[in-house]
Design a protein around this motif. Structure first.
Motif, PDB file in Angstrom:
ATOM      1  N   LEU A 121       0.854  -1.188   0.000  1.00  8.61           N
ATOM      2  CA  LEU A 121       0.000   0.000   0.000  1.00  8.61           C
ATOM      3  C   LEU A 121       0.885   1.231   0.000  1.00  8.61           C
ATOM      4  CD1 LEU A 121      -2.531  -0.977   2.829  1.00  8.61           C
ATOM      5  CD2 LEU A 121      -3.085  -0.787   0.406  1.00  8.61           C
ATOM      6  N   SER A 122       0.315   2.340  -0.382  1.00  8.20           N
ATOM      7  CA  SER A 122       1.046   3.603  -0.257  1.00  8.20           C
ATOM      8  C   SER A 122       0.925   4.095   1.185  1.00  8.20           C
ATOM      9  CB  SER A 122       0.461   4.654  -1.211  1.00  8.20           C
ATOM     10  OG  SER A 122      -0.828   5.047  -0.786  1.00  8.20           O
ATOM     11  N   VAL A 123       1.791   5.012   1.562  1.00  6.40           N
ATOM     12  CA  VAL A 123       1.713   5.606   2.896  1.00  6.40           C
ATOM     13  C   VAL A 123       0.330   6.231   3.087  1.00  6.40           C
ATOM     14  CG1 VAL A 123       2.635   7.412   4.412  1.00  6.40           C
ATOM     15  CG2 VAL A 123       4.203   5.988   3.077  1.00  6.40           C
ATOM     16  N   LYS A 124      -0.156   6.901   2.053  1.00  6.92           N
ATOM     17  CA  LYS A 124      -1.480   7.540   2.130  1.00  6.92           C
ATOM     18  C   LYS A 124      -2.577   6.507   2.396  1.00  6.92           C
ATOM     19  CE  LYS A 124      -4.734  10.366  -0.445  1.00  6.92           C
ATOM     20  NZ  LYS A 124      -5.066  10.975  -1.729  1.00  6.92           N
ATOM     21  N   GLU A 125      -2.528   5.379   1.711  1.00  6.07           N
ATOM     22  CA  GLU A 125      -3.549   4.337   1.898  1.00  6.07           C
ATOM     23  C   GLU A 125      -3.493   3.747   3.305  1.00  6.07           C
ATOM     24  OE1 GLU A 125      -4.019   2.503  -2.585  1.00  6.07           O
ATOM     25  OE2 GLU A 125      -2.178   2.060  -1.479  1.00  6.07           O
ATOM     26  N   ILE A 126      -2.287   3.531   3.817  1.00  2.53           N
ATOM     27  CA  ILE A 126      -2.156   3.031   5.195  1.00  2.53           C
ATOM     28  C   ILE A 126      -2.752   4.053   6.153  1.00  2.53           C
ATOM     29  CG2 ILE A 126      -0.529   2.401   7.028  1.00  2.53           C
ATOM     30  CD1 ILE A 126       1.331   1.339   4.768  1.00  2.53           C
ATOM     31  N   GLY A 127      -2.424   5.317   5.937  1.00  6.62           N
ATOM     32  CA  GLY A 127      -2.948   6.383   6.784  1.00  6.62           C
ATOM     33  C   GLY A 127      -4.468   6.429   6.782  1.00  6.62           C
ATOM     34  N   GLU A 128      -5.064   6.249   5.605  1.00  6.95           N
ATOM     35  CA  GLU A 128      -6.523   6.259   5.507  1.00  6.95           C
ATOM     36  C   GLU A 128      -7.133   5.090   6.278  1.00  6.95           C
ATOM     37  OE1 GLU A 128      -7.055   6.308   1.256  1.00  6.95           O
ATOM     38  OE2 GLU A 128      -6.790   8.486   1.146  1.00  6.95           O
ATOM     39  N   LYS A 129      -6.518   3.938   6.188  1.00  7.97           N
ATOM     40  CA  LYS A 129      -7.048   2.763   6.883  1.00  7.97           C
ATOM     41  C   LYS A 129      -6.900   2.866   8.401  1.00  7.97           C
ATOM     42  CE  LYS A 129      -6.580  -0.416   3.042  1.00  7.97           C
ATOM     43  NZ  LYS A 129      -7.984  -0.341   2.720  1.00  7.97           N
ATOM     44  N   LEU A 130      -5.817   3.492   8.863  1.00  5.89           N
ATOM     45  CA  LEU A 130      -5.543   3.580  10.301  1.00  5.89           C
ATOM     46  C   LEU A 130      -5.919   4.940  10.897  1.00  5.89           C
ATOM     47  CD1 LEU A 130      -2.088   1.765  10.458  1.00  5.89           C
ATOM     48  CD2 LEU A 130      -4.368   0.828  10.919  1.00  5.89           C
TER      49      LEU A 130
END
Length: 143
Positions: free
Chosen positions: A51-60
């Motif tokens: 995942l991208s950093v942005k996608e991880i951030g959105e999930k968490l």
């Protein structure tokens, strides 16, 4: 009702519960040398592989300023790789290393150990999670 009293606040028991639950995770996560936020990142990656950093951030629900130090520490432990996208250098992709994939097996006991440490039934934990997610979903929609 006097809302200036701590006992009448909705947020305080949620805050206190969060701290208590995280404290229950600590000795279990110490066995696999992860902090609770690192464990959350790893769970997302175990599920999605990359995942991208942005996608991880959105999930968490975390911003990149919070995630970057976590990701650097996990990279230092050789659990993941951080690589800039060739298509867009602003995007940093995160993927599991072989060690990161193997760590899933090492951590497979964590959910059951956590449940046992709390002394709650599966039904109680499921109900708690359902109620919290309902509140979380409503508050995020009103944001």
């Amino acid at each position: 009702m006097d809302y200036s009293k701590l006992e009448n606040q909705a947020c305080f028991p949620i805050y206190a519960l969060s701290r208590v639950l995280t404290a229950h995770y600590k000795p279990i996560l110490d066995e696999v040398e992860l902090t609770y936020p690192q464990y959350l990142v790893m769970m997302v990656l175990w599920e999605h592989k990359q995942l991208s950093v942005k996608e991880i951030g959105e999930k968490l629900l975390l911003d990149s300023g919070t995630l970057t130090p976590l990701l650097k520490k996990l990279e230092a432990k050789k659990l993941l790789l951080r690589e800039r996208s060739k298509a867009d250098e602003r995007i940093v992709n995160i993927s599991l290393t072989e060690g990161g994939m193997k760590s899933k097996i090492k951590a497979s006991h964590i959910p059951e150990a956590f449940k046992c440490s709390l002394g709650l039934t599966t039904e109680e934990i499921t109900s708690l999670r359902k109620n919290i997610n309902t509140i979380l979903d409503k508050t995020l929609k009103n944001k």
